[in-house]
Design a protein around this motif. Structure first.
Motif, mmCIF file in Angstrom:
data_model
loop_
_atom_site.group_PDB
_atom_site.id
_atom_site.type_symbol
_atom_site.label_atom_id
_atom_site.label_comp_id
_atom_site.label_asym_id
_atom_site.label_seq_id
_atom_site.Cartn_x
_atom_site.Cartn_y
_atom_site.Cartn_z
ATOM 1 N N GLY A 189 -2.748 2.148 -4.341
ATOM 2 C CA GLY A 189 -3.325 3.085 -3.926
ATOM 3 C C GLY A 189 -4.852 3.016 -3.515
ATOM 4 O O GLY A 189 -4.930 1.636 -3.053
ATOM 5 N N GLY A 237 -0.584 8.448 -7.914
ATOM 6 C CA GLY A 237 -0.280 9.172 -6.565
ATOM 7 C C GLY A 237 -1.275 10.128 -6.106
ATOM 8 O O GLY A 237 -2.385 10.270 -6.653
ATOM 9 N N SER A 297 0.783 -1.241 0.107
ATOM 10 C CA SER A 297 -0.135 0.130 -0.177
ATOM 11 C C SER A 297 0.856 1.491 -0.074
ATOM 12 O O SER A 297 1.725 1.272 0.518
ATOM 13 C CB SER A 297 -0.825 -0.185 1.346
ATOM 14 O OG SER A 297 -1.418 1.282 1.484
ATOM 15 N N VAL A 298 0.261 2.197 -0.731
ATOM 16 C CA VAL A 298 0.925 3.557 -0.389
ATOM 17 C C VAL A 298 1.041 4.279 0.912
ATOM 18 O O VAL A 298 1.927 4.859 1.235
ATOM 19 C CB VAL A 298 0.394 4.716 -1.407
ATOM 20 C CG1 VAL A 298 0.582 4.195 -3.127
ATOM 21 C CG2 VAL A 298 -1.047 4.739 -0.904
ATOM 22 N N GLY A 352 8.785 -3.208 -6.556
ATOM 23 C CA GLY A 352 7.601 -2.729 -6.087
ATOM 24 C C GLY A 352 6.948 -2.000 -7.460
ATOM 25 O O GLY A 352 7.406 -1.115 -7.660
ATOM 26 N N VAL A 358 2.162 -2.192 -5.104
ATOM 27 C CA VAL A 358 1.901 -1.168 -4.157
ATOM 28 C C VAL A 358 0.499 -0.486 -4.626
ATOM 29 O O VAL A 358 0.462 0.148 -5.698
ATOM 30 C CB VAL A 358 2.874 -0.389 -3.888
ATOM 31 C CG1 VAL A 358 2.702 0.558 -2.896
ATOM 32 C CG2 VAL A 358 4.464 -1.225 -3.641
ATOM 33 N N SER A 412 4.631 4.196 2.325
ATOM 34 C CA SER A 412 5.471 5.280 2.335
ATOM 35 C C SER A 412 5.141 6.682 2.495
ATOM 36 O O SER A 412 5.959 7.386 2.184
ATOM 37 C CB SER A 412 5.849 5.019 0.567
ATOM 38 O OG SER A 412 4.805 5.253 -0.221
ATOM 39 N N LEU A 439 4.142 0.260 -8.471
ATOM 40 C CA LEU A 439 2.774 1.089 -8.054
ATOM 41 C C LEU A 439 1.771 1.246 -8.865
ATOM 42 O O LEU A 439 1.715 1.384 -10.206
ATOM 43 C CB LEU A 439 3.561 2.496 -7.911
ATOM 44 C CG LEU A 439 4.732 3.000 -7.151
ATOM 45 C CD1 LEU A 439 5.315 4.140 -7.334
ATOM 46 C CD2 LEU A 439 4.038 3.045 -5.547
ATOM 47 N N GLU A 453 7.076 -4.186 2.234
ATOM 48 C CA GLU A 453 7.950 -4.291 1.154
ATOM 49 C C GLU A 453 9.407 -4.601 1.306
ATOM 50 O O GLU A 453 10.038 -5.168 0.480
ATOM 51 C CB GLU A 453 8.024 -2.593 0.605
ATOM 52 C CG GLU A 453 6.646 -2.171 -0.064
ATOM 53 C CD GLU A 453 6.823 -0.912 -0.743
ATOM 54 O OE1 GLU A 453 7.467 -1.068 -1.923
ATOM 55 O OE2 GLU A 453 6.196 -0.105 -0.409
ATOM 56 N N HIS A 492 -1.325 3.474 -8.454
ATOM 57 C CA HIS A 492 -2.035 4.315 -7.828
ATOM 58 C C HIS A 492 -2.566 5.506 -8.499
ATOM 59 O O HIS A 492 -2.892 6.636 -7.830
ATOM 60 C CB HIS A 492 -0.967 4.959 -6.576
ATOM 61 C CG HIS A 492 0.216 5.623 -7.155
ATOM 62 N ND1 HIS A 492 0.608 5.677 -8.423
ATOM 63 C CD2 HIS A 492 1.470 5.900 -6.450
ATOM 64 C CE1 HIS A 492 1.797 6.313 -8.441
ATOM 65 N NE2 HIS A 492 2.142 6.445 -7.427
ATOM 66 N N THR A 526 6.171 -6.982 -4.823
ATOM 67 C CA THR A 526 5.267 -6.190 -3.990
ATOM 68 C C THR A 526 4.334 -5.380 -5.117
ATOM 69 O O THR A 526 5.064 -4.505 -6.087
ATOM 70 C CB THR A 526 5.729 -5.415 -3.150
ATOM 71 O OG1 THR A 526 6.682 -6.065 -2.211
ATOM 72 C CG2 THR A 526 4.630 -4.556 -2.271
#
Length: 252
Positions: free
Chosen positions: A174, A235, A131-132, A228, A172, A135, A230, A152, A232, A170
């Protein structure tokens, strides 16, 4: 993924069900597990009960899969989640349970899967659903964010220790449009408002998460491990731009 044997933890609804459906579309044999049966069938996926917080149940599940299907090709550690609990508004034991579900359980499940994968031709692939929140600050879900950050790191360490037979990556995430998201964000209006903060203009769909998971587990990603990815939608737009009333079209 024709014929591949895939286990998706927490695969009975939401993101997990989207992941299961994507593997089914790719031709895999899919087993989903959770404490309770799915509210409705997840395609042709087979449901087996297991609480991933209990190592003995996980071990029995994976041994049953190996015995009946002959191998285990992919493990997707999807089970997880958290309610909203500020750190000083819940007993420490509750936060510890969040860490157990989101970090300790994937650790122990992955170790059990590795024992099977490392002993079979072709090895296997393990996928963490991150998950975001891992980070960035996660007020109200601090234990969850800490667990996802650890997840992660755990995946990167596993990727090094278990190469080359077993790949570990992973995904990741959002925000994803699920029933839980509607509850968390206050219904459709809340989800729509949150979606407007995402550069892509919407939340991800569970099946889109599934397509990314299939890619990372497939031979097309054979050289990807310890990574990882992303998912998302671009972002989050920086808060200082909104505070300064900078419209999105003039950013940059």
């Amino acid at each position: 993924m024709d014929g591949a044997v895939v286990v998706v933890t927490g695969g009975t609804r939401g993101v997990g069900a989207g992941i299961a459906r994507a593997f089914l579309r790719a031709g895999a044999q899919v087993v989903i597990c959770a404490r309770h049966p799915p509210p409705e069938p997840v395609g042709a996926a087979r449901y087996l009960p297991a609480d991933v917080r209990r190592p003995a149940e996980v071990q029995a599940l994976l041994e049953q899969v190996a015995a009946e299907y002959g191998r285990l090709d992919v493990l997707v550690n999807n089970a997880g989640g958290t309610p909203y609990h500020p750190l000083d508004a819940a007993p420490p034991e509750r936060h510890a349970r969040i860490l157990e579900l989101n970090l300790t359980a994937p650790l122990l499940t992955s170790i059990a899967a590795h024992r099977l994968m490392s002993a079979q031709p072709g090895g296997g692939s393990i996928l963490m659903i991150g998950s975001v929140s891992g980070s960035r600050p996660s007020p109200g879900t601090a234990a969850y964010g800490a667990a996802k950050a650890g997840l992660e790191h755990l995946a990167r360490s596993m990727a090094v220790e278990w190469a080359p037979l077993v790949r570990v990556n992973t995904l990741v995430l959002g925000m994803v449009r699920t029933e839980a998201a509607q509850t968390h964000y206050g219904g459709r209006a809340g989800v729509a408002a949150v979606a407007r903060t995402v550069p892509a203009g919407r939340l991800a769909e569970p099946d889109e998460v599934g397509e990314a998971a299939v890619f990372l587990a497939s031979e097309r990603a054979a050289y990807i491990t310890g990574a990882g990815l992303l998912l998302h939608g671009g972002g989050e737009r920086p808060a200082f731009l909104a505070a300064a009333n900078v419209p999105p079209s003039t950013e940059g």
